[in-house]
Write a protein that holds these residues in place. Sequence first.
Motif, mmCIF file in Angstrom:
data_model
loop_
_atom_site.group_PDB
_atom_site.id
_atom_site.type_symbol
_atom_site.label_atom_id
_atom_site.label_comp_id
_atom_site.label_asym_id
_atom_site.label_seq_id
_atom_site.Cartn_x
_atom_site.Cartn_y
_atom_site.Cartn_z
ATOM 1 N N TRP A 15 0.335 -1.342 -0.006
ATOM 2 C CA TRP A 15 -0.149 0.467 -0.354
ATOM 3 C C TRP A 15 1.103 1.531 0.114
ATOM 4 N N VAL A 20 -5.369 6.085 2.239
ATOM 5 C CA VAL A 20 -5.017 5.401 3.178
ATOM 6 C C VAL A 20 -5.843 6.320 3.912
ATOM 7 N N ARG A 21 -6.656 5.713 4.950
ATOM 8 C CA ARG A 21 -7.347 6.616 6.019
ATOM 9 C C ARG A 21 -6.727 5.842 7.693
ATOM 10 N N ILE A 23 -8.433 4.770 10.837
ATOM 11 C CA ILE A 23 -9.555 5.053 10.855
ATOM 12 C C ILE A 23 -9.610 5.180 12.447
ATOM 13 N N GLU A 28 -6.768 11.111 6.221
ATOM 14 C CA GLU A 28 -6.870 10.294 4.976
ATOM 15 C C GLU A 28 -5.298 10.898 4.265
ATOM 16 N N ASN A 69 -4.121 -0.418 12.806
ATOM 17 C CA ASN A 69 -5.085 1.328 11.755
ATOM 18 C C ASN A 69 -5.818 1.555 10.788
ATOM 19 N N GLN A 71 -6.616 1.586 6.906
ATOM 20 C CA GLN A 71 -7.430 1.280 5.447
ATOM 21 C C GLN A 71 -7.510 2.115 3.911
ATOM 22 N N LEU A 76 -12.848 0.921 -0.182
ATOM 23 C CA LEU A 76 -14.473 1.352 0.327
ATOM 24 C C LEU A 76 -14.775 1.692 -0.641
#
Length: 77
Positions: A15, A20-21, A23, A28, A69, A71, A76
């Motif tokens: 990644w 990404v985020r 959480i 972001e 943490n 994502q 999504l």
Amino acid sequence: MADSVDSFFHERHPWIGKAVRDIPSGTEGELTAVVQEPKRDHEGRVTTVRLAYIRPSHGGRELPTAAGNVQLINALR
């Protein structure tokens, strides 16, 4: 530590460079690194902590967070 870690404890994470985020905070941005940092606990035992670093899309300093943490945003939407 995983086999895909370089001499500076950076993982070759798929990644890196992707959106990404974080959480817990909702921040972001771009994943810039995942680092496996050796730490000693209160009894002197060495453990490994995986930290992810996110460069916020709105600018500012990179945010360190636990790698768990993070994502992937594209997954999504």
